[in-house]
Motif scaffolding. Sequence first.
Motif, PDB file in Angstrom:
ATOM      1  N   THR A  45      -7.834  -1.236   7.207  1.00  0.00           N
ATOM      2  CA  THR A  45      -7.544  -2.454   6.476  1.00  0.00           C
ATOM      3  C   THR A  45      -7.171  -2.087   5.044  1.00  0.00           C
ATOM      4  N   PRO A  46      -6.327  -2.869   4.392  1.00  0.00           N
ATOM      5  CA  PRO A  46      -6.044  -2.567   2.981  1.00  0.00           C
ATOM      6  C   PRO A  46      -7.296  -2.659   2.111  1.00  0.00           C
ATOM      7  N   LEU A  47      -8.288  -3.416   2.539  1.00  0.00           N
ATOM      8  CA  LEU A  47      -9.541  -3.504   1.789  1.00  0.00           C
ATOM      9  C   LEU A  47     -10.236  -2.149   1.685  1.00  0.00           C
ATOM     10  N   ALA A  48      -9.966  -1.258   2.637  1.00  0.00           N
ATOM     11  CA  ALA A  48     -10.586   0.073   2.636  1.00  0.00           C
ATOM     12  C   ALA A  48     -10.130   0.920   1.457  1.00  0.00           C
ATOM     13  N   ILE A  49      -9.037   0.541   0.804  1.00  0.00           N
ATOM     14  CA  ILE A  49      -8.600   1.249  -0.407  1.00  0.00           C
ATOM     15  C   ILE A  49      -9.734   1.248  -1.436  1.00  0.00           C
ATOM     16  N   LEU A  50     -10.559   0.213  -1.406  1.00  0.00           N
ATOM     17  CA  LEU A  50     -11.682   0.137  -2.342  1.00  0.00           C
ATOM     18  C   LEU A  50     -12.703   1.244  -2.108  1.00  0.00           C
ATOM     19  N   ASN A  51     -12.672   1.867  -0.937  1.00  0.00           N
ATOM     20  CA  ASN A  51     -13.549   3.007  -0.642  1.00  0.00           C
ATOM     21  C   ASN A  51     -12.930   4.342  -1.053  1.00  0.00           C
ATOM     22  N   ASN A  52     -11.686   4.348  -1.460  1.00  0.00           N
ATOM     23  CA  ASN A  52     -10.975   5.574  -1.822  1.00  0.00           C
ATOM     24  C   ASN A  52     -11.301   5.953  -3.271  1.00  0.00           C
ATOM     25  N   THR A  53     -12.424   6.618  -3.448  1.00  0.00           N
ATOM     26  CA  THR A  53     -12.908   6.936  -4.795  1.00  0.00           C
ATOM     27  C   THR A  53     -11.979   7.881  -5.554  1.00  0.00           C
ATOM     28  N   ASP A  54     -11.259   8.739  -4.833  1.00  0.00           N
ATOM     29  CA  ASP A  54     -10.333   9.664  -5.500  1.00  0.00           C
ATOM     30  C   ASP A  54      -9.021   8.992  -5.887  1.00  0.00           C
ATOM     31  N   LYS A  55      -8.792   7.781  -5.394  1.00  0.00           N
ATOM     32  CA  LYS A  55      -7.580   7.007  -5.700  1.00  0.00           C
ATOM     33  C   LYS A  55      -6.312   7.811  -5.406  1.00  0.00           C
ATOM     34  N   ASN A  56      -6.346   8.535  -4.301  1.00  0.00           N
ATOM     35  CA  ASN A  56      -5.236   9.423  -3.947  1.00  0.00           C
ATOM     36  C   ASN A  56      -4.462   8.944  -2.716  1.00  0.00           C
ATOM     37  N   ILE A  57      -4.559   7.669  -2.410  1.00  0.00           N
ATOM     38  CA  ILE A  57      -3.795   7.079  -1.313  1.00  0.00           C
ATOM     39  C   ILE A  57      -2.839   6.063  -1.915  1.00  0.00           C
ATOM     40  N   LEU A  58      -1.569   6.171  -1.557  1.00  0.00           N
ATOM     41  CA  LEU A  58      -0.567   5.209  -1.996  1.00  0.00           C
ATOM     42  C   LEU A  58      -0.622   4.017  -1.044  1.00  0.00           C
ATOM     43  N   MET A  59      -0.866   2.835  -1.575  1.00  0.00           N
ATOM     44  CA  MET A  59      -0.920   1.600  -0.785  1.00  0.00           C
ATOM     45  C   MET A  59       0.463   0.988  -0.769  1.00  0.00           C
ATOM     46  N   ILE A  60       0.998   0.758   0.425  1.00  0.00           N
ATOM     47  CA  ILE A  60       2.337   0.185   0.564  1.00  0.00           C
ATOM     48  C   ILE A  60       2.244  -1.092   1.393  1.00  0.00           C
ATOM     49  N   PHE A  61       2.704  -2.181   0.813  1.00  0.00           N
ATOM     50  CA  PHE A  61       2.770  -3.459   1.513  1.00  0.00           C
ATOM     51  C   PHE A  61       4.220  -3.790   1.821  1.00  0.00           C
ATOM     52  N   ASP A  62       4.446  -4.363   2.986  1.00  0.00           N
ATOM     53  CA  ASP A  62       5.767  -4.876   3.320  1.00  0.00           C
ATOM     54  C   ASP A  62       6.034  -6.118   2.472  1.00  0.00           C
ATOM     55  N   LYS A  63       7.219  -6.203   1.947  1.00  0.00           N
ATOM     56  CA  LYS A  63       7.620  -7.332   1.103  1.00  0.00           C
ATOM     57  C   LYS A  63       7.435  -8.668   1.813  1.00  0.00           C
ATOM     58  N   GLU A  64       7.539  -8.670   3.114  1.00  0.00           N
ATOM     59  CA  GLU A  64       7.406  -9.899   3.903  1.00  0.00           C
ATOM     60  C   GLU A  64       6.009 -10.539   3.776  1.00  0.00           C
ATOM     61  N   LEU A  65       5.019  -9.780   3.332  1.00  0.00           N
ATOM     62  CA  LEU A  65       3.660 -10.301   3.189  1.00  0.00           C
ATOM     63  C   LEU A  65       3.499 -11.190   1.953  1.00  0.00           C
ATOM     64  N   GLU A  66       4.387 -11.006   0.986  1.00  0.00           N
ATOM     65  CA  GLU A  66       4.280 -11.779  -0.257  1.00  0.00           C
ATOM     66  C   GLU A  66       4.313 -13.280   0.043  1.00  0.00           C
ATOM     67  N   ASN A  67       3.528 -14.032  -0.721  1.00  0.00           N
ATOM     68  CA  ASN A  67       3.460 -15.495  -0.606  1.00  0.00           C
ATOM     69  C   ASN A  67       2.971 -15.973   0.757  1.00  0.00           C
ATOM     70  N   GLN A  68       2.224 -15.140   1.450  1.00  0.00           N
ATOM     71  CA  GLN A  68       1.698 -15.482   2.776  1.00  0.00           C
ATOM     72  C   GLN A  68       0.174 -15.467   2.760  1.00  0.00           C
ATOM     73  N   THR A  69      -0.408 -16.145   3.718  1.00  0.00           N
ATOM     74  CA  THR A  69      -1.822 -15.971   4.025  1.00  0.00           C
ATOM     75  C   THR A  69      -1.861 -14.994   5.185  1.00  0.00           C
TER      76      THR A  69
END
Length: 160
Positions: A101-125
């Motif tokens: 889940t993208p929420l798991a980025i909060l567990n990435n203490t080294d902050k060494n993962i690039l999070m990429i979202f598809d543009k289609e997700l914008e303005n969506q629930t």
Amino acid sequence: MNKAEILQYLADKHIDFTKYEHAPIFSVEEGDKSDLPNHDKVIRNLFLCDAKKKNYYLISLFVHKQINLKELSVKIPSKRLSFAKQDAMEEMLGVKPGSVTPLAILNNTDKNILMIFDKELENQTIGMHPMENTATIFMKFADLYNLLLPHGNEIRIIDL
């Protein structure tokens, strides 16, 4: 953070979400067969690494959208992409397969993962697992983005 902790964190941050408990869902097919409402708004998440396994990427897109890893590697840019190993997923994100889940980025203490979202997700629930595949939460993409941004991982929104 685990499931209970992430749900409490969202509540503490006053993030509005709707939660549905369900049997574990391990695949798109299982999700389609579930009675989960708005399953077309659920996202799938790919934890990838490059050929040299030095760069890691978490990709989020709608569950039924197809993605070509060769095209994605050009857009990032990165050398040949492949799925990261389970031990790296558990160590870096703190989740098991099927629960990414993208929420798991909060567990990435080294902050060494690039999070990429598809543009289609914008303005969506959108729907995602809250660290476990035994529940799905729906929340606004903007709330998710604004929650993750201060953590410090680089976040990109691109047209996949």
